[in-house]
Design an enzyme around this catalytic site. Structure first.
Site, PDB file in Angstrom:
ATOM      1  N   ARG A  28       0.821  -1.219   0.000  1.00 28.58           N
ATOM      2  CA  ARG A  28       0.000   0.000   0.000  1.00 28.58           C
ATOM      3  C   ARG A  28       0.857   1.272   0.000  1.00 28.58           C
ATOM      4  O   ARG A  28       0.579   2.192  -0.780  1.00 28.58           O
ATOM      5  CB  ARG A  28      -0.970  -0.013   1.178  1.00 28.58           C
ATOM      6  CG  ARG A  28      -2.159  -0.955   0.988  1.00 28.58           C
ATOM      7  CD  ARG A  28      -3.048  -0.961   2.219  1.00 28.58           C
ATOM      8  NE  ARG A  28      -2.337  -1.476   3.386  1.00 28.58           N
ATOM      9  CZ  ARG A  28      -2.794  -1.401   4.627  1.00 28.58           C
ATOM     10  NH1 ARG A  28      -3.950  -0.810   4.874  1.00 28.58           N
ATOM     11  NH2 ARG A  28      -2.106  -1.908   5.631  1.00 28.58           N
ATOM     12  N   ASN A  46      -6.524  -2.439   1.683  1.00 29.10           N
ATOM     13  CA  ASN A  46      -6.563  -3.902   1.731  1.00 29.10           C
ATOM     14  C   ASN A  46      -8.012  -4.360   1.717  1.00 29.10           C
ATOM     15  O   ASN A  46      -8.842  -3.823   2.449  1.00 29.10           O
ATOM     16  CB  ASN A  46      -5.901  -4.421   3.011  1.00 29.10           C
ATOM     17  CG  ASN A  46      -4.385  -4.375   2.960  1.00 29.10           C
ATOM     18  OD1 ASN A  46      -3.801  -4.323   1.887  1.00 29.10           O
ATOM     19  ND2 ASN A  46      -3.756  -4.402   4.123  1.00 29.10           N
TER      20      ASN A  46
END
EC number: 6.2.-.-
Length: 779
Positions: A28, A46
């Site tokens: 990320r 996520n």
């Protein structure tokens, strides 16, 4: 990717989903920095086991974004698939910038991948030894590029509250790093520092300590020759001074491990070079993020380690520190350390603190622990380098449970429960196979319990709910008995050696057909006898036996596995009659006298009467017999010990091979008759031929006979690729000679790399076979 997209002023919005090992690896933050650098708006989060992004910008910027997500991912990430779809351009506000959103569940079933543990990275290591850094000498420092993952995750999506770090609220300084997308600790879920993270503890009958004092107490104890139980990444380890004969002998006595080699922990590659001869491949393995125990040629007495560290073998298992704690311990002690699994022989590695005190109390003089819980046990991985790549001996920390692909997908989710020794299990959904970490030998009740727990944890984490169980044919295996609890219509039985060679073929993406060579100790054959030296003509769904080693009795049954002397007499007195002359009785008598009158007399009696003497076509037992004839081992304390001694004795010598003979049996199967090989070995030993020369000549004879069986199968129409598997192929000399001969004959030879050739790979092979069979049955 979707076709035409609506665009506003040349601006488009794309939905980008990335699957694979993309959580817990800094993906990320990588997406955030990539999107920001390209001037894109949107967000990333996520979603269960995947990463989902919405990105808006120019078509060129979006294409570059997707390409970087696919090709420039962080080092620990494994991108399996990038899926791109269309979004309404208005779904992302122009000029809003890019953000990292909270994780969410998908609300629909999907397979999830668990990130593996990674050794401390160079940046964190620099901080660890920098007196000016606030994490100076902090044993639990980590970032998105390193640290515990699989061993601390309790659920997915991967966020701090779903790890064992949830019990440690972040201090202000760590919270700022955790929230800063430009910081390398942005969403590093196990993030910690001395102010808010786990703390070390020391306990011994004489004292208790905390923090830095705990570490100092452990260091003093090790320098003084004590055995210390250290709470590692995936479980407790037993540690002592590897240069001290007394310390090593004491650990062996208490752990009930008289001979099996210990691994040695050293602080860096320079220290490893003082212990062993390292090539480029060994250096790369030692320094990799997995930090496996790497089997390398030892320097012998000049290494400085005690003779009892790796008796009977010229190879030593070396590992570099996998965690900051191990770095500190190794450097502070200043000498090589034995670092072995925290268990008693045959038991699973201990992860619970209270259990450690109970189970390891009789072994350890003190305990260096901490208050970060281990959720999933994971032992050290073991590998070695060959001329053609890595050979995995034990697949555990750093490698498991990263998924592998099957050549043929399974139409239903399944679990393959492996064999009895070196136990692993494999979960399958579609073409994804998740091999659980090495657990140990299922003969131990504790290991059986560990299997139940690990199966429950991993199936829930990966979201795989098996509908079918796959198992070995052997009714006595605890894994087979566990599978028997399932309804008959949901069980698939797979022959042991077919599973071995299928594991190799599946790893290489080969559904078949192929020739499989399985050389190991013992496995249940489909005819109800014990097999172990097999040449099979296969695909993943089935096989036929084309070649084998001759059978010999196992005097006393399972007891013969621990008694190579019994096996030698079994061959010399009762080998399958294939027309070769019997061994000279006087030489047999002379050899038997070295075993002791009582032992020899008992073996003769059971062989002559055929009582408690199951027959086996086992390559492993043949190596045992040869080692005993040469006087190397008449009894063993661990599986494969005699073969290890035989390989070590052979060294690099290249004498003429001993005689060998192939015979076609009545059923049309070609058979290697080892009696000429063993009788020549017996004669050479009696004549005083040096043991190393005879050991090397024996290896060459077995290799030539094995290759001869394959060549005859191919000459009679068997398909080309040859898959080598089974525990005997951990013998690098045998592997080199067999594969060299077959390649010289123009055959393509495949060897497992990520999947162990020993019984640790059986569950993966079972899974591949079951997937192929179930696929054929499904309309």
């Amino acid at each position: 990717m979707a076709g035409d997209r609506a665009a506003v002023g040349g601006r488009e919005a794309w939905r980008v989903e990335v699957s694979g090992t993309v959580q817990g690896v800094g993906f990320r933050p990588f997406v955030y920095r990539t999107a920001t650098a390209l001037g894109l708006d949107g967000w990333v989060r996520n979603v269960d086991g995947h990463v989902l992004a919405a990105a808006a910008g120019t078509p060129g910027g979006l294409r570059e974004f997707v390409a970087r997500c696919r090709d420039q991912a962080p080092p620990l990430a494994v991108v399996a698939e990038v899926t791109v779809g269309q979004l309404d351009p208005g779904a992302v506000v122009p000029g809003s910038g890019f953000a990292v959103l909270d994780s969410v569940g998908a609300g629909e079933p999907s397979v999830r991948e668990v990130p593996v543990d990674a050794a401390v990275c160079a940046e964190c290591l620099r901080e660890l030894f920098d007196p000016a850094d606030r994490r100076h000498r902090y044993p639990f420092t980590n970032c998105t590029a390193c640290g515990p993952r699989a061993t601390v995750i309790t659920d997915l999506p991967y966020d701090r509250e779903r790890t064992t770090m949830r019990d440690f609220p972040l201090c202000a300084a760590c919270a700022a790093q955790y929230a800063d997308p430009q910081d390398r600790r942005f969403h590093a879920e196990p993030l910690a520092c001395p102010d808010c993270g786990p703390r070390l503890s020391w306990w011994s009958p004489a004292s208790t300590r905390g923090g830095e004092e705990a570490l100092r107490a452990a260091v003093r104890a090790l320098i003084d020759g004590a055995v210390v139980a250290v709470k590692g990444v995936g479980g407790y380890q037993l540690v002592c001074d590897a240069t001290s004969d007394r310390a090593v002998a004491g650990l062996r006595r208490r752990k009930r491990r008289p001979d099996k080699p210990f691994a040695v922990l050293v602080p860096d590659l320079d220290a490893a070079l003082r212990l062993a001869r390292l090539g480029d491949a060994e250096r790369a393995l030692l320094a990799s993020a997995a930090r496996p125990v790497t089997l390398v040629p030892a320097r012998g007495r000049s290494s400085g380690v005690a003779a009892g560290v790796h008796p009977g073998t010229g190879r030593v298992g070396v590992l570099l520190p996998a965690s900051p704690l191990h770095h500190l311990l190794s450097r502070d002690v200043g000498r090589p350390l034995v670092c072995t699994s925290g268990n008693l022989a045959g038991e699973p590695i201990v992860i619970d603190d209270a259990e450690a005190r109970e189970r390891l109390g009789p072994v350890a003089d003190g305990f260096l622990g901490h208050d970060r819980a281990i959720h999933s046990r994971c032992d050290d991985s073991v590998v070695c380098a060959t001329d053609r790549g890595v050979l995995t001996v034990r697949r555990a920390r750093g490698y498991a449970p990263a998924p592998l692909r099957l050549p043929l997908p399974s139409p239903v989710p399944l679990v393959a429960v492996g064999a009895q020794l070196k136990h692993t299990f494999t979960l399958v959904s579609g073409d994804r196979a998740v091999i659980g970490p090495h657990l140990g030998d299922l003969q131990d009740a504790g290991t059986a319990d560990a299997f139940e727990r690990a199966y429950g944890q991993l199936s829930r984490l990966c979201r795989i709910d098996p509908q079918v169980v796959v198992h070995d044919l052997h009714p006595g295996y605890l894994s087979t008995q566990w599978a028997a609890r399932w309804p008959a219509g949901r069980r698939v039985a797979v022959q042991h050696h077919h599973a071995h060679v299928a594991a190799c073929a599946a790893e290489h993406g080969l559904p078949g057909p192929f020739v499989g060579v399985a050389l190991d100790g013992l496995g249940f054959g489909d005819d109800g006898t014990l097999w172990g030296g097999e040449v099979l003509v296969c695909d993943l769904a089935g096989y036929r036996r084309a070649g084998r080693f001759a059978t010999a009795p196992l005097p006393g049954g399972a007891a013969a596995v621990r008694a190579p002397g019994r096996m030698a007499l079994g061959y010399l007195l009762g080998a399958e009659d294939l027309g070769s002359p019997a061994a000279d009785p006087a030489l047999v008598d002379a050899y038997a006298s070295g075993l002791g009158d009582g032992e020899a007399r008992a073996v003769r009696e059971v062989v002559e009467r055929g009582v408690n003497c199951p027959r086996a076509s086992s390559a492993g037992r043949l190596f045992d017999a040869a080692a005993s004839i040469l006087g190397l081992r008449h009894r063993v304390s661990y599986e494969g010990q005699a073969a290890v001694a035989l390989e070590a004795a052979a060294g690099d010598l290249r004498p003429e091979p001993l005689p060998w003979r192939l015979v076609r049996a009545a059923d049309g199967v070609w058979v290697y008759d080892p009696l000429p090989t063993l009788t020549a070995l017996l004669r050479g030993s009696a004549d005083g031929v040096p043991v190393p020369c005879l050991a090397a000549a024996f290896h060459s004879a077995v290799a030539l006979a094995t290759a001869g069986l394959v060549e005859r199968a191919v000459a009679e129409g068997a398909p080309g690729p040859v898959c080598l598997s089974g525990g005997c192929f951990q013998n690098l000399r045998l592997l080199d000679e067999v594969s060299g001969r077959l390649r010289g004959a123009g055959l393509r030879v495949l060897v497992g790399r990520a999947v162990p050739p020993n019984d640790g790979g059986v569950s993966f092979g079972q899974a591949a076979v079951a997937a192929a069979r179930l696929g054929r049955e499904t309309p």
